[in-house]
Every structure is written in C-alpha cells, then in structure tokens.
Design an enzyme around this catalytic site. Structure first.
Site, PDB file in Angstrom:
ATOM      1  N   THR A 263      -4.610 -14.171 -43.203  1.00 25.42           N
ATOM      2  CA  THR A 263      -4.349 -14.990 -42.008  1.00 25.42           C
ATOM      3  C   THR A 263      -5.058 -14.344 -40.824  1.00 25.42           C
ATOM      4  OG1 THR A 263      -2.135 -15.276 -42.940  1.00 25.42           O
ATOM      5  CG2 THR A 263      -2.508 -16.134 -40.712  1.00 25.42           C
ATOM      6  N   PRO A 264      -6.346 -14.656 -40.641  1.00 24.97           N
ATOM      7  CA  PRO A 264      -7.131 -13.952 -39.617  1.00 24.97           C
ATOM      8  C   PRO A 264      -6.457 -13.975 -38.245  1.00 24.97           C
ATOM      9  CG  PRO A 264      -8.532 -15.407 -40.932  1.00 24.97           C
ATOM     10  CD  PRO A 264      -7.108 -15.666 -41.361  1.00 24.97           C
TER      11      PRO A 264
ATOM     12  N   PRO B   3      -6.515  -5.113 -41.262  1.00 24.97           N
ATOM     13  CA  PRO B   3      -6.819  -4.795 -39.858  1.00 24.97           C
ATOM     14  C   PRO B   3      -7.270  -6.020 -39.059  1.00 24.97           C
ATOM     15  CG  PRO B   3      -8.606  -4.047 -41.292  1.00 24.97           C
ATOM     16  CD  PRO B   3      -7.465  -4.460 -42.185  1.00 24.97           C
ATOM     17  N   LEU B   4      -7.781  -7.027 -39.800  1.00 24.88           N
ATOM     18  CA  LEU B   4      -8.227  -8.264 -39.134  1.00 24.88           C
ATOM     19  C   LEU B   4      -7.250  -9.407 -39.400  1.00 24.88           C
ATOM     20  CD1 LEU B   4     -12.021  -8.020 -40.094  1.00 24.88           C
ATOM     21  CD2 LEU B   4     -10.919  -7.349 -37.941  1.00 24.88           C
ATOM     22  N   GLY B   5      -6.100  -9.080 -39.969  1.00 24.78           N
ATOM     23  CA  GLY B   5      -5.109 -10.109 -40.274  1.00 24.78           C
ATOM     24  C   GLY B   5      -5.098 -10.511 -41.735  1.00 24.78           C
ATOM     25  N   GLY B   6      -6.053 -10.019 -42.517  1.00 24.73           N
ATOM     26  CA  GLY B   6      -6.061 -10.299 -43.959  1.00 24.73           C
ATOM     27  C   GLY B   6      -6.266 -11.773 -44.249  1.00 24.73           C
TER      28      GLY B   6
ATOM     29  N   TYR C  13      -7.841  -5.212 -58.170  1.00 26.49           N
ATOM     30  CA  TYR C  13      -8.650  -6.252 -57.526  1.00 26.49           C
ATOM     31  C   TYR C  13      -9.575  -6.845 -58.587  1.00 26.49           C
ATOM     32  CZ  TYR C  13      -7.099  -3.974 -53.196  1.00 26.49           C
ATOM     33  OH  TYR C  13      -6.342  -3.430 -52.190  1.00 26.49           O
TER      34      TYR C  13
HETATM   35  N1  LIG Z   1      -2.449  -1.271 -49.769  1.00 29.57           N
HETATM   36  C1  LIG Z   1      -2.344  -2.569 -49.817  1.00 29.57           C
HETATM   37  O1  LIG Z   1      -1.315  -3.113 -50.193  1.00 29.57           O
HETATM   38  C2  LIG Z   1      -3.492  -3.431 -49.376  1.00 29.57           C
HETATM   39  C3  LIG Z   1      -3.290  -4.811 -49.181  1.00 29.57           C
HETATM   40  C4  LIG Z   1      -4.368  -5.559 -48.756  1.00 29.57           C
HETATM   41  C5  LIG Z   1      -5.589  -4.982 -48.518  1.00 29.57           C
HETATM   42  N2  LIG Z   1      -5.772  -3.645 -48.731  1.00 29.57           N
HETATM   43  C6  LIG Z   1      -7.058  -2.989 -48.443  1.00 29.57           C
HETATM   44  O2  LIG Z   1      -7.361  -3.227 -47.087  1.00 29.57           O
HETATM   45  C7  LIG Z   1      -8.681  -3.750 -46.972  1.00 29.57           C
HETATM   46  C8  LIG Z   1      -8.749  -4.666 -45.777  1.00 29.57           C
HETATM   47  O3  LIG Z   1      -7.880  -5.763 -45.941  1.00 29.57           O
HETATM   48  P1  LIG Z   1      -8.382  -7.246 -46.200  1.00 29.57           P
HETATM   49  O4  LIG Z   1      -9.797  -7.256 -46.609  1.00 29.57           O
HETATM   50  O5  LIG Z   1      -7.402  -7.892 -47.084  1.00 29.57           O
HETATM   51  O6  LIG Z   1      -8.154  -7.929 -44.791  1.00 29.57           O
HETATM   52  P2  LIG Z   1      -8.917  -7.805 -43.374  1.00 29.57           P
HETATM   53  O7  LIG Z   1      -9.887  -6.695 -43.384  1.00 29.57           O
HETATM   54  O8  LIG Z   1      -7.862  -7.823 -42.330  1.00 29.57           O
HETATM   55  O9  LIG Z   1      -9.624  -9.220 -43.291  1.00 29.57           O
HETATM   56  C9  LIG Z   1     -10.495  -9.679 -44.242  1.00 29.57           C
HETATM   57  C10 LIG Z   1     -10.792 -11.133 -43.891  1.00 29.57           C
HETATM   58  O10 LIG Z   1     -11.478 -11.180 -42.646  1.00 29.57           O
HETATM   59  C11 LIG Z   1     -12.755 -11.791 -42.820  1.00 29.57           C
HETATM   60  N3  LIG Z   1     -13.698 -11.016 -41.996  1.00 29.57           N
HETATM   61  C12 LIG Z   1     -14.112  -9.745 -42.180  1.00 29.57           C
HETATM   62  N4  LIG Z   1     -14.956  -9.368 -41.206  1.00 29.57           N
HETATM   63  C13 LIG Z   1     -15.084 -10.438 -40.391  1.00 29.57           C
HETATM   64  C14 LIG Z   1     -15.829 -10.684 -39.209  1.00 29.57           C
HETATM   65  N5  LIG Z   1     -16.600  -9.730 -38.675  1.00 29.57           N
HETATM   66  N6  LIG Z   1     -15.730 -11.903 -38.614  1.00 29.57           N
HETATM   67  C15 LIG Z   1     -14.942 -12.863 -39.149  1.00 29.57           C
HETATM   68  N7  LIG Z   1     -14.216 -12.698 -40.269  1.00 29.57           N
HETATM   69  C16 LIG Z   1     -14.282 -11.493 -40.880  1.00 29.57           C
HETATM   70  C17 LIG Z   1     -13.078 -11.728 -44.283  1.00 29.57           C
HETATM   71  O11 LIG Z   1     -13.842 -12.834 -44.682  1.00 29.57           O
HETATM   72  P3  LIG Z   1     -15.386 -12.673 -45.140  1.00 29.57           P
HETATM   73  O12 LIG Z   1     -15.357 -12.144 -46.526  1.00 29.57           O
HETATM   74  O13 LIG Z   1     -15.893 -14.065 -45.032  1.00 29.57           O
HETATM   75  O14 LIG Z   1     -16.030 -11.753 -44.169  1.00 29.57           O
HETATM   76  C18 LIG Z   1     -11.679 -11.802 -44.902  1.00 29.57           C
HETATM   77  O15 LIG Z   1     -11.262 -13.149 -45.016  1.00 29.57           O
HETATM   78  C19 LIG Z   1      -8.915  -4.447 -48.312  1.00 29.57           C
HETATM   79  O16 LIG Z   1     -10.282  -4.610 -48.566  1.00 29.57           O
HETATM   80  C20 LIG Z   1      -8.224  -3.505 -49.266  1.00 29.57           C
HETATM   81  O17 LIG Z   1      -9.101  -2.449 -49.615  1.00 29.57           O
HETATM   82  C21 LIG Z   1      -4.733  -2.865 -49.144  1.00 29.57           C
END
Ligand SMILES: NC(=O)c1ccc[n+]([C@@H]2O[C@H](COP(=O)([O-])OP(=O)(O)OC[C@H]3O[C@@H](n4cnc5c(N)ncnc54)[C@H](OP(=O)(O)O)[C@@H]3O)[C@@H](O)[C@H]2O)c1
Length: 284
Positions: free
Chosen positions: A215-216, A210-213, A59
């Site tokens: 693509t929310p 968990p929140l759609g990554g 990252y």
């Molecule tokens: N193993 C793998 O291949 C892999 C792949 C992807 C991710 N990951 C891990 O999984 C974690 C979670 O995935 P992710 O961060 O990609 O996706 P996520 O948690 O599904 O969603 C993150 C997105 O949601 C927004 N968000 C977060 N909280 C919110 C809220 N309360 N209201 C509205 N929008 C909100 C964030 O924007 P804001 O910043 O504006 O809040 C960001 O755009 C990552 O941090 C990473 O550690 C692992």
C-alpha cells in the site's frame, strides 16, 4: 549515491541497501514476469554501490534467492546478503509459520543452496505469532536452534523480524542480536521507542515496507514537501528514514531499474529541521 554507513553484524554497509522481495512473481509467488529485467535490477544495484541486499528463500519461494545467485554469484567480498527464516509458503501462496527445529534447519539449508553460499552472513528469525504485526510469544526455542546453527558455522549473525521489545530482550539472553527488521515508515511509527533504544547500543534497525509496501505511502503533505524539494514522494520518505536515526538501514524494494536509481538518489536529499517537523506531523 552518497555512502553513509552503519555496522550490520561486524560489517560496515551503506545505509541505502536493496530489498529483493519485489523480484518474484505477483504476490511474491512464482517467477517474475520478466526474468532479464529482474537480473538487471540486481546488477544495477551492485554496480551503483549497494552492498546490502535483503532476501528470503520464501520469496517465490526460492525464486528470489536463485535470481540473486544467477545475477551476482560469485559475490563481491563486500556484499552482505541478509535472509530470513521462520515462515514458509503454502501451495495457495499463503504465508505460514515454520518455527520447528526441522523447518528452521531445512530453511537455513535452502537459503545456503539457493544463494550458493557456505555460510549465511545475516539470518533474521521472522516471528509469526501474528503475521502482520509484532505479537508477544516466546522465541526461545526457535532462536536456540539458530544459535546452534551459528555455532556450527552456518550463520554468522542472527537478527529478529516482526518482534516486540520484549522479544528483542528475550533474544539477547540467547544470542547476540545483530539487527531488528520490523514494519516502519513515515506513517507507521509504532517502533519509535525501539529504534531509539537500539541506536543507543549500536544495533541496526532495518524497516520493511519503507515505502508502504503493498500500500504505497500517500499523503498530500508528503507530496507538497516533495514538490518543493524537486524530489519524488518516495525519495522524501526514504530521506526521512535516513535522517530519523543513524542506525536505520534501508532496503526499499523494486522490480524496476528506474525506481532503483530514484531510491539510491534519495541519499543525496537533505531534509531541514523544518521539513522533518512537517513530515513528522503526518503520522500524528
Ligand atoms: N521481514 C519481513 O517480514 C518483511 C516483509 C516485507 C518486506 N520485507 C523486506 O523489505 C523489503 C522492502 O519492502 P517491500 O519491497 O515489500 O516494500 P517497499 O520497499 O515499501 O515498497 C515496494 C513497492 O514500492 C514500489 N516502489 C519502489 N520504489 C519506488 C519508486 N522510486 N517510486 C514509486 N514506487 C516505487 C515498488 O514497485 P516497483 O517494483 O514498480 O518499483 C513496490 O510496489 C523487501 O524487499 C523485503 O526484502 C521484509
């Protein structure tokens, strides 16, 4: 935040953790737009009781781990930092496989150096046969390298990411698998059976996106439930995961302290059986 816990490796962690990927720059590449804001999110997470942070040296690359070190080192004894290896970034920000012995050893040492640690608590091997979803292919060679690094004392626990059930079984013939991290949320439910299998033998399942990554999650049924409960759709999506199975550990990612607080508050939300049925229908 209410603090229901589950075992990760041999440590008990709060089921609501934090995913640090959003702290790097746009496209998870380069530095954040606002470095102080990124450091503030990490400190707010720990101050609010988070004791499980998910990261990777890819990252940024390196950026997120260096932010974690700057914000939180020396680390609280109860904090579990889970990282992942098996991929690397191209100069064009692409995500590429990095499965070779040399690449895996380098990546473990990059994580140790940038996080300021002598040993990594949890290292997930991120399979890259298909970058976007689990695809079959042997993980024996790379996992054997990680098991050697574990024997050398550089890694405490090994997990798997972006893997199939067959790869979990193959991995277990090589070393103990502490956790599985795959894409899973209210609408992406390919891992339903795998989650239940892992729950039966006490293995943590850590859904990414968990929140759609990128693509929310968006659904009128989700918004309706949220409005009725006086919560946000994202909070309901997290509460659904917490209720879906006791072995699910959450790592929602955010670059905003306000969103962090909303996500942590989702642990207070109780979903009735009727609401669970309503939400389950979204995927079908
Ligand atoms: N193993 C793998 O291949 C892999 C792949 C992807 C991710 N990951 C891990 O999984 C974690 C979670 O995935 P992710 O961060 O990609 O996706 P996520 O948690 O599904 O969603 C993150 C997105 O949601 C927004 N968000 C977060 N909280 C919110 C809220 N309360 N209201 C509205 N929008 C909100 C964030 O924007 P804001 O910043 O504006 O809040 C960001 O755009 C990552 O941090 C990473 O550690 C692992």
């Amino acid at each position: 935040m209410s603090t229901s816990t589950y075992t990760l490796g041999d440590r008990s962690v709060n089921r609501m953790g934090y995913g640090a990927m959003q702290l790097a720059g746009p496209g998870v590449f380069g530095p954040p737009k606002d470095r102080d804001a990124a450091l503030a999110v990490l400190r707010a997470a720990i101050d609010s009781g988070v004791n499980h942070i998910d990261t990777s040296d890819i990252y940024g690359p390196h950026v997120t781990n260096q932010l974690i070190r700057e914000a939180l080192h020396p680390y609280a004894g109860h904090l579990v930092i889970a990282t992942k290896v098996g991929a690397e970034r191209g100069a064009d920000a692409s995500w590429n496989p990095a499965f070779s012995r040399e690449q895996l050893i380098q990546s473990v040492h990059d994580n140790l150096r940038n996080l300021g640690l002598d040993v990594l608590e949890v290292v997930n091997f991120r399979a890259m046969f298909d970058i976007g979803s689990p695809a079959e292919g042997s993980i024996e060679a790379p996992l054997t390298v990680l098991a050697e690094l574990q024997a050398q004392g550089l890694i405490r626990h090994i997990g798997l990411s972006n893997v199939t059930a067959a790869q979990v079984a193959e991995g277990r013939r090589i070393c103990r698998i502490a956790c599985v991290q795959n894409l899973y949320n209210l609408v992406h439910r390919a891992d339903d059976a795998l989650i239940d299998d892992l729950a039966r033998d006490g293995t943590a399942y850590v859904p990414f996106f968990p929140l759609g990554g990128f693509t929310p999650l968006q659904s009128s049924a989700l918004s309706d439930v949220a409005a009725r409960l006086g919560a946000t759709p994202m909070q309901v999506a997290l509460a659904w995961l917490l209720r879906r199975s006791p072995n699910i550990l959450l790592i929602p990612g955010t670059s905003s302290v306000a969103h962090l607080r909303q996500n942590l508050a989702a642990t207070e939300l109780r979903l009735s059986d009727e609401v669970m049925t309503e939400l389950d229908a979204i995927a079908s």
